[in-house]
Design a protein around this motif. Structure first.
Motif, PDB file in Angstrom:
ATOM      1  N   ILE A  16     -85.895  21.877 -39.299  1.00 39.97           N
ATOM      2  CA  ILE A  16     -85.102  22.792 -40.110  1.00 39.97           C
ATOM      3  C   ILE A  16     -83.688  22.250 -40.195  1.00 39.97           C
ATOM      4  O   ILE A  16     -83.106  21.858 -39.186  1.00 39.97           O
ATOM      5  N   LYS A  17     -83.135  22.233 -41.409  1.00 39.60           N
ATOM      6  CA  LYS A  17     -81.772  21.744 -41.617  1.00 39.60           C
ATOM      7  C   LYS A  17     -80.911  22.881 -42.146  1.00 39.60           C
ATOM      8  O   LYS A  17     -81.314  23.606 -43.058  1.00 39.60           O
ATOM      9  N   ASN A  18     -79.712  23.029 -41.565  1.00 41.88           N
ATOM     10  CA  ASN A  18     -78.742  24.009 -42.034  1.00 41.88           C
ATOM     11  C   ASN A  18     -78.021  23.409 -43.240  1.00 41.88           C
ATOM     12  O   ASN A  18     -77.353  22.392 -43.129  1.00 41.88           O
ATOM     13  N   LEU A  19     -78.144  24.042 -44.391  1.00 40.95           N
ATOM     14  CA  LEU A  19     -77.512  23.544 -45.605  1.00 40.95           C
ATOM     15  C   LEU A  19     -76.118  24.124 -45.830  1.00 40.95           C
ATOM     16  O   LEU A  19     -75.439  23.746 -46.779  1.00 40.95           O
ATOM     17  N   ARG A  20     -75.691  25.029 -44.959  1.00 41.10           N
ATOM     18  CA  ARG A  20     -74.358  25.610 -45.091  1.00 41.10           C
ATOM     19  C   ARG A  20     -73.290  24.554 -44.845  1.00 41.10           C
ATOM     20  O   ARG A  20     -73.487  23.617 -44.076  1.00 41.10           O
ATOM     21  N   SER A  49     -70.117  25.706 -44.000  1.00 40.16           N
ATOM     22  CA  SER A  49     -69.218  26.309 -43.011  1.00 40.16           C
ATOM     23  C   SER A  49     -69.979  27.347 -42.205  1.00 40.16           C
ATOM     24  O   SER A  49     -70.762  28.120 -42.739  1.00 40.16           O
ATOM     25  N   GLY A  50     -69.763  27.323 -40.935  1.00 39.00           N
ATOM     26  CA  GLY A  50     -70.364  28.312 -40.051  1.00 39.00           C
ATOM     27  C   GLY A  50     -71.786  27.999 -39.652  1.00 39.00           C
ATOM     28  O   GLY A  50     -72.553  27.446 -40.426  1.00 39.00           O
ATOM     29  N   PRO A  51     -72.123  28.354 -38.422  1.00 39.28           N
ATOM     30  CA  PRO A  51     -73.493  28.142 -37.945  1.00 39.28           C
ATOM     31  C   PRO A  51     -74.445  29.171 -38.551  1.00 39.28           C
ATOM     32  O   PRO A  51     -74.024  30.161 -39.145  1.00 39.28           O
ATOM     33  N   ILE A  52     -75.727  28.912 -38.380  1.00 37.82           N
ATOM     34  CA  ILE A  52     -76.742  29.838 -38.864  1.00 37.82           C
ATOM     35  C   ILE A  52     -77.739  30.070 -37.735  1.00 37.82           C
ATOM     36  O   ILE A  52     -78.037  29.162 -36.957  1.00 37.82           O
ATOM     37  N   ALA A  53     -78.209  31.294 -37.627  1.00 31.81           N
ATOM     38  CA  ALA A  53     -79.229  31.646 -36.632  1.00 31.81           C
ATOM     39  C   ALA A  53     -80.541  31.854 -37.369  1.00 31.81           C
ATOM     40  O   ALA A  53     -80.633  32.684 -38.275  1.00 31.81           O
ATOM     41  N   VAL A  54     -81.552  31.079 -36.985  1.00 35.65           N
ATOM     42  CA  VAL A  54     -82.851  31.144 -37.646  1.00 35.65           C
ATOM     43  C   VAL A  54     -83.844  31.777 -36.675  1.00 35.65           C
ATOM     44  O   VAL A  54     -84.173  31.182 -35.646  1.00 35.65           O
ATOM     45  N   GLN A  92     -76.578  20.454 -39.523  1.00 38.64           N
ATOM     46  CA  GLN A  92     -77.376  20.021 -38.370  1.00 38.64           C
ATOM     47  C   GLN A  92     -78.866  20.168 -38.649  1.00 38.64           C
ATOM     48  O   GLN A  92     -79.307  21.091 -39.327  1.00 38.64           O
ATOM     49  N   VAL A  93     -79.657  19.242 -38.096  1.00 42.56           N
ATOM     50  CA  VAL A  93     -81.104  19.259 -38.230  1.00 42.56           C
ATOM     51  C   VAL A  93     -81.705  19.539 -36.855  1.00 42.56           C
ATOM     52  O   VAL A  93     -81.287  18.964 -35.848  1.00 42.56           O
ATOM     53  N   SER A  94     -82.675  20.421 -36.817  1.00 41.50           N
ATOM     54  CA  SER A  94     -83.304  20.793 -35.543  1.00 41.50           C
ATOM     55  C   SER A  94     -84.199  19.674 -35.017  1.00 41.50           C
ATOM     56  O   SER A  94     -84.520  18.721 -35.734  1.00 41.50           O
ATOM     57  N   GLN A  95     -84.623  19.869 -33.795  1.00 40.91           N
ATOM     58  CA  GLN A  95     -85.653  19.003 -33.230  1.00 40.91           C
ATOM     59  C   GLN A  95     -86.971  19.384 -33.895  1.00 40.91           C
ATOM     60  O   GLN A  95     -87.046  20.378 -34.614  1.00 40.91           O
ATOM     61  N   GLU A  96     -88.005  18.620 -33.630  1.00 41.53           N
ATOM     62  CA  GLU A  96     -89.306  18.940 -34.214  1.00 41.53           C
ATOM     63  C   GLU A  96     -89.812  20.250 -33.623  1.00 41.53           C
ATOM     64  O   GLU A  96     -89.740  20.475 -32.426  1.00 41.53           O
ATOM     65  N   SER A 116     -77.642  17.987 -30.425  1.00 45.35           N
ATOM     66  CA  SER A 116     -78.575  18.863 -29.731  1.00 45.35           C
ATOM     67  C   SER A 116     -78.576  20.233 -30.389  1.00 45.35           C
ATOM     68  O   SER A 116     -77.603  20.654 -30.987  1.00 45.35           O
ATOM     69  N   VAL A 117     -79.693  20.907 -30.282  1.00 49.30           N
ATOM     70  CA  VAL A 117     -79.881  22.201 -30.926  1.00 49.30           C
ATOM     71  C   VAL A 117     -80.068  23.245 -29.849  1.00 49.30           C
ATOM     72  O   VAL A 117     -80.799  23.029 -28.893  1.00 49.30           O
ATOM     73  N   GLU A 118     -79.410  24.376 -30.014  1.00 50.78           N
ATOM     74  CA  GLU A 118     -79.520  25.451 -29.040  1.00 50.78           C
ATOM     75  C   GLU A 118     -80.620  26.406 -29.481  1.00 50.78           C
ATOM     76  O   GLU A 118     -80.582  26.954 -30.568  1.00 50.78           O
ATOM     77  N   VAL A 119     -81.633  26.568 -28.632  1.00 49.28           N
ATOM     78  CA  VAL A 119     -82.694  27.527 -28.882  1.00 49.28           C
ATOM     79  C   VAL A 119     -82.674  28.493 -27.724  1.00 49.28           C
ATOM     80  O   VAL A 119     -82.680  28.092 -26.575  1.00 49.28           O
ATOM     81  N   ARG A 120     -82.643  29.785 -28.029  1.00 47.48           N
ATOM     82  CA  ARG A 120     -82.589  30.750 -26.948  1.00 47.48           C
ATOM     83  C   ARG A 120     -83.439  31.950 -27.307  1.00 47.48           C
ATOM     84  O   ARG A 120     -83.621  32.280 -28.475  1.00 47.48           O
TER      85      ARG A 120
END
Length: 118
Positions: free
Chosen positions: A5-9, A11-16, A30-34, A82-86
């Motif tokens: 998944i790639k954030n196309l914004r 400005s500002g982060p996005i929560a998916v 930013q592009v996520s990990q697989e 790195s991508v934050e997943v929580r």
């Protein structure tokens, strides 16, 4: 099959929100990990973000993954990507604990109201 998944914004982060109940946070561009395709399959919230043009979901060719024999390079640049997943349940649990702590502190404070005589 795996997806990224790639954030196309710009400005500002996005929560998916993913199908398993975790939330993926991506900085602009930013592009996520697989991820497993199950995370985005039949996910109305992901489809809504795609429809708005805020994210891009792309299939990853598994033949080019680490099992294909290609050596993956570890560089210092990869640390910044790195991508934050929580889990969202962890977040709400921490907020509930903070709220309870705030309530107990507010109850412990004595009232500063002047006593009226009679």
């Amino acid at each position: 099959m795996a997806v990224k998944i790639k954030n196309l914004r710009t400005s500002g982060p996005i929560a998916v929100p993913l199908s398993t109940g975790t939330t993926l946070r991506l900085s602009p561009g930013q592009v996520s990990q697989e991820l497993h395709d199950v995370e985005v399959a039949d996910n109305a919230k992901v489809e809504k973000l795609r429809g708005r043009g805020e994210i891009e979901v792309e299939a990853v060719d598994e033949a080019s993954g680490p099992d294909s024999g290609e050596a993956a390079e570890d560089t210092d640049e990869s640390v910044g990507d790195s991508v934050e997943v929580r889990a969202t349940t962890e977040d709400t649990g921490a907020r509930d604990a903070q709220a309870r702590a705030g309530e107990s502190r507010s109850r412990a404070r004595p009232s500063k109201r002047p006593e009226s005589s009679g």
